[in-house]
Design a protein around this motif. Structure first.
Motif, short mmCIF file in Angstrom:
data_model
loop_
_atom_site.label_atom_id
_atom_site.label_comp_id
_atom_site.label_asym_id
_atom_site.label_seq_id
_atom_site.Cartn_x
_atom_site.Cartn_y
_atom_site.Cartn_z
N VAL A 87 0.84 -1.20 0.00
CA VAL A 87 0.00 0.00 0.00
C VAL A 87 0.87 1.25 0.00
O VAL A 87 2.04 1.22 0.38
N ASP A 88 0.26 2.34 -0.42
CA ASP A 88 0.91 3.66 -0.39
C ASP A 88 0.06 4.62 0.45
O ASP A 88 -1.13 4.38 0.67
N ALA A 89 0.68 5.70 0.88
CA ALA A 89 -0.02 6.74 1.63
C ALA A 89 -0.75 6.16 2.83
O ALA A 89 -1.92 6.45 3.08
N LEU A 90 -0.05 5.30 3.57
CA LEU A 90 -0.66 4.66 4.73
C LEU A 90 -0.86 5.67 5.86
O LEU A 90 0.02 6.46 6.18
N SER A 91 -2.04 5.64 6.47
CA SER A 91 -2.33 6.49 7.63
C SER A 91 -3.20 5.72 8.60
O SER A 91 -3.91 4.78 8.22
N HIS A 92 -3.15 6.13 9.86
CA HIS A 92 -3.91 5.46 10.91
C HIS A 92 -4.79 6.47 11.64
O HIS A 92 -4.44 7.65 11.73
N THR A 93 -5.91 5.99 12.14
CA THR A 93 -6.82 6.83 12.89
C THR A 93 -6.49 6.75 14.39
O THR A 93 -5.54 6.06 14.80
N ALA A 94 -7.29 7.42 15.19
CA ALA A 94 -7.07 7.42 16.64
C ALA A 94 -7.75 6.26 17.34
O ALA A 94 -7.57 6.07 18.56
N TRP A 95 -8.50 5.44 16.61
CA TRP A 95 -9.24 4.37 17.25
C TRP A 95 -8.37 3.31 17.91
O TRP A 95 -8.75 2.77 18.96
N PRO A 96 -7.20 2.95 17.36
CA PRO A 96 -6.36 1.99 18.10
C PRO A 96 -5.97 2.51 19.48
O PRO A 96 -5.91 1.74 20.45
N TYR A 97 -5.72 3.80 19.58
CA TYR A 97 -5.35 4.37 20.88
C TYR A 97 -6.56 4.45 21.80
O TYR A 97 -6.42 4.38 23.03
N ALA A 98 -7.77 4.59 21.22
CA ALA A 98 -8.97 4.53 22.04
C ALA A 98 -9.13 3.13 22.64
O ALA A 98 -9.51 2.98 23.82
N ALA A 99 -8.82 2.10 21.84
CA ALA A 99 -8.85 0.73 22.36
C ALA A 99 -7.82 0.55 23.47
O ALA A 99 -8.07 -0.16 24.45
N ALA A 100 -6.66 1.19 23.31
CA ALA A 100 -5.63 1.11 24.34
C ALA A 100 -6.10 1.77 25.63
O ALA A 100 -5.82 1.28 26.74
N VAL A 101 -6.82 2.88 25.51
CA VAL A 101 -7.38 3.54 26.70
C VAL A 101 -8.38 2.62 27.39
O VAL A 101 -8.41 2.51 28.63
N GLY A 102 -9.21 1.94 26.59
CA GLY A 102 -10.13 0.97 27.17
C GLY A 102 -9.40 -0.14 27.91
O GLY A 102 -9.80 -0.55 29.01
N GLY A 103 -8.31 -0.62 27.33
CA GLY A 103 -7.51 -1.63 28.00
C GLY A 103 -6.90 -1.11 29.29
O GLY A 103 -6.80 -1.85 30.29
N ALA A 104 -6.49 0.16 29.30
CA ALA A 104 -5.92 0.75 30.51
C ALA A 104 -6.97 0.81 31.62
O ALA A 104 -6.64 0.59 32.80
N LEU A 105 -8.22 1.07 31.27
CA LEU A 105 -9.28 1.09 32.28
C LEU A 105 -9.52 -0.31 32.84
O LEU A 105 -9.76 -0.48 34.05
N ILE A 106 -9.47 -1.32 31.97
CA ILE A 106 -9.61 -2.71 32.44
C ILE A 106 -8.44 -3.07 33.36
O ILE A 106 -8.62 -3.72 34.40
N LEU A 107 -7.25 -2.65 32.98
CA LEU A 107 -6.07 -2.90 33.82
C LEU A 107 -6.24 -2.23 35.19
O LEU A 107 -5.93 -2.84 36.22
N LEU A 108 -6.73 -1.01 35.21
CA LEU A 108 -6.95 -0.31 36.47
C LEU A 108 -7.97 -1.05 37.33
O LEU A 108 -7.79 -1.17 38.55
N ALA A 109 -9.03 -1.55 36.71
CA ALA A 109 -10.03 -2.33 37.46
C ALA A 109 -9.40 -3.57 38.08
O ALA A 109 -9.70 -3.92 39.23
N GLY A 110 -8.51 -4.23 37.34
CA GLY A 110 -7.83 -5.41 37.89
C GLY A 110 -6.92 -5.07 39.04
O GLY A 110 -6.86 -5.80 40.04
N LEU A 111 -6.19 -3.96 38.94
CA LEU A 111 -5.31 -3.55 40.03
C LEU A 111 -6.11 -3.18 41.28
O LEU A 111 -5.70 -3.48 42.40
N ILE A 112 -7.25 -2.52 41.08
CA ILE A 112 -8.11 -2.20 42.23
C ILE A 112 -8.64 -3.48 42.88
O ILE A 112 -8.71 -3.59 44.10
N ALA A 113 -9.01 -4.46 42.04
CA ALA A 113 -9.51 -5.73 42.58
C ALA A 113 -8.42 -6.45 43.36
O ALA A 113 -8.70 -7.07 44.39
N LEU A 114 -7.19 -6.38 42.89
CA LEU A 114 -6.09 -7.01 43.62
C LEU A 114 -5.84 -6.33 44.96
O LEU A 114 -5.50 -6.98 45.95
N ARG A 115 -6.02 -5.02 44.99
CA ARG A 115 -5.74 -4.26 46.22
C ARG A 115 -6.89 -4.31 47.22
O ARG A 115 -6.67 -4.48 48.42
N TYR A 116 -8.11 -4.16 46.75
CA TYR A 116 -9.25 -4.03 47.65
C TYR A 116 -10.26 -5.17 47.53
O TYR A 116 -11.30 -5.12 48.20
#
Length: 211
Positions: free
Chosen positions: A136-165
């Motif tokens: 391919v040529d002129a490859l570009s990416h949107t912000a949605w992969p980073y939105a998915a990463a933010v969602g994963g970070a929230l899941i990670l935070l939930a797991g850390l809270i569950a481990l602590r409390y």
């Protein structure tokens, strides 16, 4: 010499209860919101590019699920772990909380890697042009992969809270757990005008007369 026994602070138990309720609410919010964001982001367009088909630029796009299905799968695992954390106790709760945190971390890692992945578009370019070596040529990416990463970070935070409390959180009540004992079946009242009902009652070992 007199020894004075130290008594627990009268506010220690209420404070633990408040900490447990607050942490539970935050973990539920983070886990559910993170899974929803990751799943939504996986269905959006992650990348776009062009390829030459008969000398003309042909536009190509790839959704997150076409780039990698791992973030969505891990988000579902994290959501299941978030629910399962209330059905287990002690060591089991720690293991489920760890699984919740790991699924969040995996979602973050795979989403970030997918933000620069062009393999899905290269495959589409090969199909569109009929040339297996086409790229391919002129490859570009949107912000949605980073939105998915933010969602994963929230899941990670939930797991850390569950481990602590998690030890402060309530567990599923034992009265809802099945002990394997068969529950008695409620039989319908016997109609004396229906001989078949009386015979069925006799087969069940019941007195059809109700005496």
């Amino acid at each position: 010499m007199e020894y004075v026994t130290a008594l627990p602070h009268p506010r220690s138990e209420p404070a633990r209860g408040r900490a447990g309720r607050r942490s539970l609410a935050v973990a539920l919010l983070c886990g559910a919101l993170g899974a929803a964001v990751a799943l939504l982001a996986s269905r959006q367009r992650w990348s776009e590019a062009t390829t030459l088909v008969a000398g003309v630029d042909f536009p190509l796009t790839a959704q997150g699920s076409e780039v990698t299905g791992v973030p969505a799968a891990l988000a579902i695992v994290g959501l299941a772990a978030l629910v399962a954390v209330f059905a287990v106790r002690r060591a089991g709760r720690v293991l489920v909380a760890a699984l919740l945190a790991l699924s969040g971390a995996g979602t973050v890692a795979t989403a970030v890697l997918g933000a620069t992945d062009s393999s899905a578009l290269d495959e589409k370019a090969a199909q569109a042009s009929g040339d297996t070596s086409a790229t391919v040529d002129a490859l570009s990416h949107t912000a949605w992969p980073y939105a998915a990463a933010v969602g994963g970070a929230l899941i990670l935070l939930a797991g850390l809270i569950a481990l602590r409390y998690g030890k402060l959180w309530p567990a599923m009540s034992g009265r809802y757990e099945r002990d394997g004992t068969p529950r008695p079946r409620k039989s319908k009242p016997v109609d004396p005008d229906r001989p078949e009902d009386m015979w069925k009652a006799l087969d069940r070992g019941e007195d059809p007369t109700g005496a």
